[in-house]
Design a protein around this motif. Structure first.
Motif, mmCIF file in Angstrom:
data_model
loop_
_atom_site.group_PDB
_atom_site.id
_atom_site.type_symbol
_atom_site.label_atom_id
_atom_site.label_comp_id
_atom_site.label_asym_id
_atom_site.label_seq_id
_atom_site.Cartn_x
_atom_site.Cartn_y
_atom_site.Cartn_z
ATOM 1 N N LYS A 152 4.909 -0.646 -8.460
ATOM 2 C CA LYS A 152 3.574 -0.182 -8.117
ATOM 3 C C LYS A 152 2.529 -1.100 -8.740
ATOM 4 O O LYS A 152 1.585 -1.544 -8.076
ATOM 5 N N PHE A 166 2.385 -4.504 -6.948
ATOM 6 C CA PHE A 166 1.738 -4.522 -5.635
ATOM 7 C C PHE A 166 0.275 -4.088 -5.672
ATOM 8 O O PHE A 166 -0.506 -4.470 -4.821
ATOM 9 N N GLU A 167 -0.059 -3.261 -6.654
ATOM 10 C CA GLU A 167 -1.433 -2.776 -6.708
ATOM 11 C C GLU A 167 -2.415 -3.884 -7.069
ATOM 12 O O GLU A 167 -3.530 -3.908 -6.588
ATOM 13 N N TYR A 213 -3.408 -6.779 -6.113
ATOM 14 C CA TYR A 213 -3.283 -7.647 -4.951
ATOM 15 C C TYR A 213 -3.698 -9.083 -5.237
ATOM 16 O O TYR A 213 -3.043 -10.035 -4.850
ATOM 17 N N ARG A 269 0.431 -5.059 1.085
ATOM 18 C CA ARG A 269 -0.603 -4.067 1.397
ATOM 19 C C ARG A 269 0.036 -2.819 2.008
ATOM 20 O O ARG A 269 -0.278 -1.696 1.633
ATOM 21 N N ARG A 295 1.844 -0.893 -0.641
ATOM 22 C CA ARG A 295 0.893 -0.224 -1.537
ATOM 23 C C ARG A 295 0.328 1.041 -0.895
ATOM 24 O O ARG A 295 0.229 2.080 -1.522
#
Ligand SMILES: [Zn+2]
Length: 511
Positions: free
Chosen positions: A378, A381-382, A384, A483, A486
């Motif tokens: 998490k 990917f968060e 970005y 994206r 996420r």
């Protein structure tokens, strides 16, 4: 001996008894119809009619194929006419296939005659009540296909032999037994092989008295290097080393009722080897190796264990199929003391100790591993922008690393072009050359060809290497994907989490 009655006398007696006609049939040109002579058929039918108390008014003898419909046979036609005229009460035949070998003709005729109020009797199955009488159907079917009939007879013979307590057919006897043969070298019965019977007793003792698991028993046997059933009979292609037992083999022995003295003979369907339903098994008494009570307890225990183990099957493991142990084996979900774990398959393999490859990796609590993994993912990917930067950096690094190779490729392309010019020149010169000059040109041509081949090979290798680079389109693909992942991460359920993780094709190595 009965005499043939005069039809007239039956009529003059005022029809106190029923009028019977005997119909006997052979076919001298039909191989399938041989076997029952006309006199023997007539004799059986006479005795049958006498038991019925019927009066035989006519005995019909036909020599014609049973495949021809009754109404088209010379004598059958006569019989059909008498039924129609109401001049007969009972028809007696030896067997139903004497009437017809054509199942449709047979059923149609029987139906018609029964409706005309005529009783139909056969010496083997008695009175036919309806054309749908299942016995009739079967007999008709058998009559229509002699080959199947013979096959059926052979199987009946085998089943009868099996019921007599004789072991039939080839096949490998169960572990713990060997065949005893008759004078014709056919298997007759089982004899206990004491060395194997000893192992069977040990297995049951461990299971019933000491409550060993099937796995544990397999391990103990493997430690002792007891030859497995397959090794003894030499019927299996072995992947393992010798003397390594599987739980399945042990279970097979624990399940088999022959050790309690009852072996199940079964026939196979065709050559496919599929087993018949257990209702078609024929139990045969064989020498017991353990007592019935022990066997019964083992079965009870087996059922109990099955119920107990079912509880663990349907647990969800988020990282199923993705966790590897540091030793190289997979780590699988394992439920223990109310907690889920990822444990090394090799560590839990019961043969690990025997094969002396031991993993010391400890089981990892599943909720911890899954929690850490998900949080890390998490986080990754968060952020970005950080991801994009990472990808760009990687792209740049690769580009730098590939620079020399790109130069080399350019050089090789040039050399190849030179080669082509050389080859062209050489070919032109060869057109006008003769003798020693031609010979030297030929050598030169060989050299050019060899050079060209070498250069082409190198060029292919370089192109392959350079194509592995992180292109702009690959980078944007990854970012798009991030994206998506996420967005799927907001309050995810198990399925969403699992789906997203699967898309990443990750492998987690546990140390
Ligand atoms: Zn391991």
């Amino acid at each position: 001996m009965l005499q043939q009655k005069n039809p007239k006398s039956a009529l003059t007696q005022g029809r106190k008894s029923k009028r019977a006609i005997i119909y006997a049939r052979v076919s001298t040109d039909d191989q399938a119809d041989r076997g029952y002579s006309l006199p023997s058929q007539i004799e059986h039918c006479r005795q049958y009619a006498q038991r019925l108390g019927a009066e035989i008014i006519l005995e019909l003898r036909e020599d014609h194929s049973g495949a021809t419909p009754i109404g088209e046979r010379p004598v059958g036609k006569e019989l059909a006419a008498m039924v129609k005229a109401g001049s007969v009460d009972i028809i007696v035949i030896y067997q139903v296939d004497r009437l017809s070998r054509d199942i449709v003709d047979l059923l149609a005729t029987v139906r018609m005659w029964l409706r005309a109020g005529v009783e139909i009797h056969t010496c083997d199955i008695g009175k036919i009540e309806s054309e749908l009488d299942i016995v009739l159907v079967i007999k008709g079917w058998q009559g229509s296909d002699e080959r199947k009939k013979i096959l059926e007879r052979v199987m009946r013979g085998k089943a009868a032999k099996a019921r007599d307590g004789k072991v039939t057919g080839g096949g490998v006897p169960p572990y713990g037994y060997r065949h005893l043969y008759d004078a014709h070298n056919r298997p007759l019965s089982f004899e206990v092989v004491e060395s194997e019977a000893h192992i069977v007793r040990m297995i049951f003792d461990w299971y019933v008295e000491h409550h060993y698991s099937v796995k544990r028993i397999a391990l103990e046997l493997s430690k002792m290097r007891i030859p497995t059933p397959g090794e003894n009979k030499g019927r299996f292609h072995r992947k393992r080393e010798s003397g390594i037992w599987s739980g399945g083999r042990v279970l097979e022995i624990l399940r088999s009722e022959c050790y309690a003295g009852l072996w199940h003979w079964y026939r196979r369907i065709g050559t496919s080897g599929r087993f018949r339903a257990s209702s078609e098994h024929v139990p045969i008494v064989v020498p017991a190796i353990i007592d019935r009570e022990t066997w019964d307890i083992a079965q009870h225990q087996r059922k109990l264990n099955k119920i107990m183990s079912k509880r663990n099957v349907r647990l969800d493991y988020l990282l199923r199929g993705m966790v590897k142990c540091a030793c190289g084996s997979a780590r699988v979900g394992h439920f223990h003391n109310n907690h889920r774990y990822y444990d090394c398959v090799w560590r839990t393999n019961h043969n690990a100790q025997v094969e002396k490859k031991i993993c010391h990796g400890r089981a990892v609590r599943a909720d911890w591993l899954e929690g850490d993994f998900w949080a890390g993912l998490k986080d990754f990917f968060e952020n970005y922008q950080r991801l994009e930067q990472l990808l760009r950096t990687a792209q740049e690094e690769q580009r730098t690393k590939q620079e020399p190779k790109r130069d080399e490729l350019a050089a090789i392309e040039k050399l190849l072009a030179d080669c082509e010019v050389d080859a062209q020149d050489c070919a032109t010169a060869m057109r006008h050359a003769k003798g020693k000059i031609l010979q030297s040109l030929e050598l030169q041509q060989d050299e050019i060809n060899a050079r060209y081949d070498e250069l082409t090979k190198r060029r292919e290798t370089l192109i392959d290497t350079l194509s592995e680079h992180l292109s702009d389109s690959t980078v944007s693909e990854i970012l798009h994907f991030a994206r998506d992942v996420r967005e799927g991460m907001e309050n995810p359920d198990f399925e969403t989490m699992r789906r997203n993780i699967e898309r990443l094709k990750v492998v987690i190595v546990v140390n």
